[in-house]
Enzyme design. Sequence first.
Site, PDB file in Angstrom:
ATOM      1  N   ASP A 113     -10.013 -11.536   9.620  1.00 23.85           N
ATOM      2  CA  ASP A 113      -9.846 -10.259   8.905  1.00 23.85           C
ATOM      3  C   ASP A 113     -11.219  -9.615   8.647  1.00 23.85           C
ATOM      4  OD1 ASP A 113      -8.198  -8.424   6.974  1.00 23.85           O
ATOM      5  OD2 ASP A 113      -9.859  -9.173   5.761  1.00 23.85           O
TER       6      ASP A 113
ATOM      7  N   GLU B 125     -10.459   5.264   6.043  1.00 25.88           N
ATOM      8  CA  GLU B 125     -11.277   4.751   4.928  1.00 25.88           C
ATOM      9  C   GLU B 125     -10.751   3.421   4.377  1.00 25.88           C
ATOM     10  OE1 GLU B 125     -14.239   6.369   3.165  1.00 25.88           O
ATOM     11  OE2 GLU B 125     -14.136   4.203   2.959  1.00 25.88           O
TER      12      GLU B 125
ATOM     13  N   ILE C  64     -13.204   0.911  -1.862  1.00 25.70           N
ATOM     14  CA  ILE C  64     -14.616   1.318  -1.858  1.00 25.70           C
ATOM     15  C   ILE C  64     -14.813   2.409  -0.801  1.00 25.70           C
ATOM     16  CG2 ILE C  64     -17.015   0.536  -1.596  1.00 25.70           C
ATOM     17  CD1 ILE C  64     -16.032  -2.335  -2.124  1.00 25.70           C
TER      18      ILE C  64
ATOM     19  N   GLU D 116      -1.874 -13.879   1.702  1.00 28.08           N
ATOM     20  CA  GLU D 116      -0.567 -13.793   2.338  1.00 28.08           C
ATOM     21  C   GLU D 116       0.070 -15.187   2.353  1.00 28.08           C
ATOM     22  OE1 GLU D 116       0.753 -11.048   3.778  1.00 28.08           O
ATOM     23  OE2 GLU D 116      -0.961  -9.835   3.177  1.00 28.08           O
TER      24      GLU D 116
ATOM     25  N   LYS E 180     -12.964  -5.994  10.247  1.00 32.61           N
ATOM     26  CA  LYS E 180     -13.632  -4.947   9.457  1.00 32.61           C
ATOM     27  C   LYS E 180     -15.084  -4.771   9.922  1.00 32.61           C
ATOM     28  CE  LYS E 180     -10.693  -6.058   5.508  1.00 32.61           C
ATOM     29  NZ  LYS E 180     -10.560  -6.953   4.350  1.00 32.61           N
TER      30      LYS E 180
ATOM     31  N   VAL F 139       0.835  -1.211   0.000  1.00 31.39           N
ATOM     32  CA  VAL F 139       0.000   0.000   0.000  1.00 31.39           C
ATOM     33  C   VAL F 139       0.868   1.259   0.000  1.00 31.39           C
ATOM     34  CG1 VAL F 139      -1.863   1.235   1.174  1.00 31.39           C
ATOM     35  CG2 VAL F 139      -1.811  -1.263   1.226  1.00 31.39           C
TER      36      VAL F 139
ATOM     37  N   GLY G 119      -5.285  -4.463  -2.687  1.00 25.31           N
ATOM     38  CA  GLY G 119      -4.380  -4.182  -3.805  1.00 25.31           C
ATOM     39  C   GLY G 119      -3.743  -2.818  -3.621  1.00 25.31           C
TER      40      GLY G 119
ATOM     41  N   LYS H 136      -6.848  -2.184   9.900  1.00 21.96           N
ATOM     42  CA  LYS H 136      -8.078  -2.634  10.591  1.00 21.96           C
ATOM     43  C   LYS H 136      -7.768  -3.364  11.886  1.00 21.96           C
ATOM     44  CE  LYS H 136      -6.961  -5.632   7.224  1.00 21.96           C
ATOM     45  NZ  LYS H 136      -6.720  -5.445   5.823  1.00 21.96           N
TER      46      LYS H 136
ATOM     47  N   GLY I 250     -11.004  -1.672   1.265  1.00 22.96           N
ATOM     48  CA  GLY I 250      -9.974  -1.074   0.406  1.00 22.96           C
ATOM     49  C   GLY I 250     -10.440   0.151  -0.350  1.00 22.96           C
TER      50      GLY I 250
HETATM   51  N1  NAP Z   1      -2.273  -4.988   0.902  1.00 23.41           N
HETATM   52  C1  NAP Z   1      -3.529  -4.613   0.716  1.00 23.41           C
HETATM   53  O1  NAP Z   1      -4.115  -4.805  -0.349  1.00 23.41           O
HETATM   54  C2  NAP Z   1      -4.275  -3.897   1.816  1.00 23.41           C
HETATM   55  C3  NAP Z   1      -5.623  -3.545   1.655  1.00 23.41           C
HETATM   56  C4  NAP Z   1      -6.298  -2.842   2.662  1.00 23.41           C
HETATM   57  C5  NAP Z   1      -5.621  -2.537   3.834  1.00 23.41           C
HETATM   58  N2  NAP Z   1      -4.312  -2.938   3.978  1.00 23.41           N
HETATM   59  C6  NAP Z   1      -3.646  -2.598   5.226  1.00 23.41           C
HETATM   60  O2  NAP Z   1      -2.558  -1.721   4.912  1.00 23.41           O
HETATM   61  C7  NAP Z   1      -1.493  -1.940   5.829  1.00 23.41           C
HETATM   62  C8  NAP Z   1      -0.208  -2.206   5.029  1.00 23.41           C
HETATM   63  O3  NAP Z   1      -0.372  -3.398   4.281  1.00 23.41           O
HETATM   64  P1  NAP Z   1       0.686  -3.817   3.159  1.00 23.41           P
HETATM   65  O4  NAP Z   1       0.055  -4.956   2.421  1.00 23.41           O
HETATM   66  O5  NAP Z   1       1.146  -2.644   2.414  1.00 23.41           O
HETATM   67  O6  NAP Z   1       1.881  -4.379   4.074  1.00 23.41           O
HETATM   68  P2  NAP Z   1       3.352  -4.804   3.598  1.00 23.41           P
HETATM   69  O7  NAP Z   1       3.419  -4.954   2.131  1.00 23.41           O
HETATM   70  O8  NAP Z   1       3.753  -5.952   4.468  1.00 23.41           O
HETATM   71  O9  NAP Z   1       4.259  -3.526   3.979  1.00 23.41           O
HETATM   72  C9  NAP Z   1       4.559  -3.181   5.307  1.00 23.41           C
HETATM   73  C10 NAP Z   1       5.582  -2.056   5.291  1.00 23.41           C
HETATM   74  O10 NAP Z   1       5.799  -1.638   6.627  1.00 23.41           O
HETATM   75  C11 NAP Z   1       7.180  -1.739   6.973  1.00 23.41           C
HETATM   76  N3  NAP Z   1       7.227  -2.223   8.349  1.00 23.41           N
HETATM   77  C12 NAP Z   1       6.524  -3.239   8.900  1.00 23.41           C
HETATM   78  N4  NAP Z   1       6.833  -3.376  10.206  1.00 23.41           N
HETATM   79  C13 NAP Z   1       7.730  -2.425  10.476  1.00 23.41           C
HETATM   80  C14 NAP Z   1       8.444  -2.041  11.650  1.00 23.41           C
HETATM   81  N5  NAP Z   1       8.268  -2.686  12.815  1.00 23.41           N
HETATM   82  N6  NAP Z   1       9.291  -0.992  11.579  1.00 23.41           N
HETATM   83  C15 NAP Z   1       9.501  -0.344  10.415  1.00 23.41           C
HETATM   84  N7  NAP Z   1       8.847  -0.653   9.262  1.00 23.41           N
HETATM   85  C16 NAP Z   1       7.983  -1.673   9.295  1.00 23.41           C
HETATM   86  C17 NAP Z   1       7.785  -2.720   6.003  1.00 23.41           C
HETATM   87  O11 NAP Z   1       9.162  -2.433   5.830  1.00 23.41           O
HETATM   88  P3  NAP Z   1      10.086  -3.254   4.801  1.00 23.41           P
HETATM   89  O12 NAP Z   1       9.583  -2.861   3.432  1.00 23.41           O
HETATM   90  O13 NAP Z   1      11.490  -2.764   5.025  1.00 23.41           O
HETATM   91  O14 NAP Z   1       9.882  -4.691   5.107  1.00 23.41           O
HETATM   92  C18 NAP Z   1       6.954  -2.457   4.748  1.00 23.41           C
HETATM   93  O15 NAP Z   1       7.508  -1.411   4.013  1.00 23.41           O
HETATM   94  C19 NAP Z   1      -1.926  -3.091   6.727  1.00 23.41           C
HETATM   95  O16 NAP Z   1      -2.494  -2.565   7.902  1.00 23.41           O
HETATM   96  C20 NAP Z   1      -3.000  -3.792   5.911  1.00 23.41           C
HETATM   97  O17 NAP Z   1      -3.942  -4.477   6.710  1.00 23.41           O
HETATM   98  C21 NAP Z   1      -3.632  -3.598   3.017  1.00 23.41           C
END
Ligand code: NAP
Length: 442
Positions: free
Chosen positions: A203, A131, A138, A192, A207, A16, A311, A107, A136
């Site tokens: 999850d 939001e 929507i 994942e 929400k 994200v 996404g 969330k 996501g």
């Molecule tokens: N992915 C989706 O489609 C989606 C949709 C809706 C909501 N979300 C929410 O958005 C959030 C992010 O999701 P994501 O999929 O983008 O996660 P992600 O791809 O795992 O990215 C997490 C990021 O946070 C950094 N990070 C994690 N723990 C850390 C720590 N302790 N100290 C410093 N940096 C840290 C990571 O660093 P590194 O890059 O160095 O590892 C990475 O850059 C989550 O809360 C998720 O539930 C995600």
Amino acid sequence: MTKKNITLGLLGLGTVGGGLWDLIARNQGLVANRSDVSLSIKRVLVRDPAKPRAVQVPANVLTTNPADVLDDPEIDIVVELMGGVEPAHEYIVRALKAGKNVVTANKAVLATHGADVFEAAAAKNLQVGFEASVAGGIPLIRALASGLIANRIDDLVGILNGTTNFILTRMQEDRMAYDGALRIAQERGYAEPDPTLDVNGTDAAHKLTILAELVFQTRASVTDLRIEGIESLTLADCDAAKRLGYIVKLLAVAQRGTAADGSRTDELDLRVHPAFIRLTHPLANVRNEFNAIWLKGDAVGEMLFYGKGAGAEPTASAVLADIIEVARNPKAPNIWNPAKSVAHVDYDSPSRYYLRFPIYDRPGVIGFIATELGRHGVSISHAHADLVPLAAGAAKPAKGDALGEVQVVADATPEKPLREALAVIGASPLLSGKPIAIRIFD
Ligand SMILES: NC(=O)c1ccc[n+]([C@@H]2O[C@H](COP(=O)([O-])OP(=O)(O)OC[C@H]3O[C@@H](n4cnc5c(N)ncnc54)[C@H](OP(=O)(O)O)[C@@H]3O)[C@@H](O)[C@H]2O)c1
């Protein structure tokens, strides 16, 4: 109008965060024209600055020290996109205490520590945008909080988890077994590497508690919810759904109770579980990784929100919308009021059920199941029995019995007596496995 220059600090640059970086770079001009807000990203917290990334970020922007974001007086809005509960929760509260507005997609933090986060925001008269935490891309949160504010909503049903919706679509459209469908979801990045929280319903439950907060103005804890995942579903269940004119979906349901005279009560039923839904229901055609939310407002009537629930860019779209909203109205009251009553979630709404009993094919087994259901007040409207062919190479069952399945449609019943009947039946040596109960959502 004078342009507002807003400086952002990001916590996280994964799926994200990377999507947000790209979206701001691409649509910065368009956003500035529409909102008179001009954005720049000053620092980004990551775990590993040397990691190869999809986005090109100058080395001096990345940091591993949270204080570089949380304590920088030039940063106006902290955007938390790290995921997990801690330290994300700690950093959000630290940012608020340091006088910064916050936008988050998390969330898990809001479902478990929402009160704490919004108390910290209220103490400093700051905003928290969330939001992207539900569905996501929507724009549902703002629709509930402003566009639908004039409505009493008694029923909301959502497909809130794209991973499970993708798996169920593959099982039902391609007759792919659960494990194979999960593998494809992982290969395509919808699931994942550890998909537990998606497939076991947690999850979607996170929400749902956030939505319940907005819809019912009351606080619910995930531990109050009835949560079932999709791990036990088989192709036999999908076939049974099709035979009976339904499709299987993982639903997140938030409903008020119904009194004997049909009026709605203040009791709440919040649950996540697989359900058979009619092919004509608006949610039946929500396929693959898409999300949708169906609700009924007393003034507006039925509504359907549909789109990508996850996404990089769909989620970044919601995060960026929050950033602009917070930048434009930094002193607006928060959507989430921390001084709420705690929900009493114990309403057990009656439902028809599809039941599957894995059995040894022995005389009397069908009679035993029917008798135990009847003894608990559960009546049967339809029954079907099959022998189950053994998989190639599978060990023969104990005592050489053939394996079978009894599938039953039960008339409307509350869940409690049904569960009691299933516990008795499931303990019998006539059964070769655990009975499965799936609500029929008529
Ligand atoms: N992915 C989706 O489609 C989606 C949709 C809706 C909501 N979300 C929410 O958005 C959030 C992010 O999701 P994501 O999929 O983008 O996660 P992600 O791809 O795992 O990215 C997490 C990021 O946070 C950094 N990070 C994690 N723990 C850390 C720590 N302790 N100290 C410093 N940096 C840290 C990571 O660093 P590194 O890059 O160095 O590892 C990475 O850059 C989550 O809360 C998720 O539930 C995600």
